[in-house]
Design a protein around this motif. Structure first.
Motif, short mmCIF file in Angstrom:
data_model
loop_
_atom_site.label_atom_id
_atom_site.label_comp_id
_atom_site.label_asym_id
_atom_site.label_seq_id
_atom_site.Cartn_x
_atom_site.Cartn_y
_atom_site.Cartn_z
N UNK A 35 0.85 -1.19 0.00
CA UNK A 35 0.00 0.00 0.00
C UNK A 35 0.89 1.25 0.00
N UNK A 36 0.31 2.32 -0.50
CA UNK A 36 1.03 3.59 -0.56
C UNK A 36 0.15 4.68 0.03
N UNK A 37 0.71 5.65 0.70
CA UNK A 37 2.14 5.79 1.01
C UNK A 37 2.58 4.81 2.10
N UNK A 136 -0.53 -5.91 -6.83
CA UNK A 136 -1.94 -6.22 -7.03
C UNK A 136 -2.57 -6.71 -5.73
N UNK A 137 -3.80 -6.38 -5.51
CA UNK A 137 -4.53 -6.75 -4.28
C UNK A 137 -4.38 -8.25 -4.01
#
Length: 142
Positions: A35-37, A136-137
């Motif tokens: 995940x980002x950030x 990707x999830x």
């Protein structure tokens, strides 16, 4: 003249006995982020460059950047370089340079690339980079 420079990217660099080092969590060309950030605790970067003994480096500079952000920099004068150059028994005709960087912590706000530039005199080389992408999830184990 035969010159090259190469970079290894990893999660950590650990000193070992007899002057060896271990690279932990070695990346190929892409780092997948869940995940980002995000903030990575650290990123190890090992830069290795080679030149022939008849064309030694005239000192050198290494610049590590992520986009417009300079993450690390090393500048070695010609005098400093020549005073520390070593030849290997297996390859006395060449000079090698190796520099290690440990970026800690590393804030990543968006996908991008970490780029390393090695420069000596008029010779400048853009080394292999490390792409940073959103995974990707569900593709990464937690």
């Amino acid at each position: 003249m035969s010159r090259y420079a190469h970079v290894a990217y990893c999660d950590d660099i650990r000193p070992e006995l007899n002057g060896k080092m271990s690279l932990m969590g070695l990346y190929s060309d892409t780092m997948l982020i869940p995940s980002l950030p995000t903030t990575l605790p650290k990123l190890g970067i090992v830069v290795t460059a080679k030149t022939s003994s008849d064309e030694p480096f005239a000192g050198f500079e290494i610049h590590v950047a992520m986009g417009d952000q300079l993450l690390a920099e090393l500048v070695v004068s010609e005098e400093e370089y020549l005073s520390t150059v070593r030849h290997t028994v297996q390859d006395p005709a060449n000079h090698y340079v190796q520099a290690q960087f440990l970026i800690s912590p590393l804030r990543v706000d968006h996908p991008g690339e970490i780029a390393v530039r090695f420069k000596s005199g008029e010779w400048e080389y853009n080394c292999n980079g490390l792409k940073i992408e959103l995974a990707p999830e569900g593709s990464l184990q937690r």
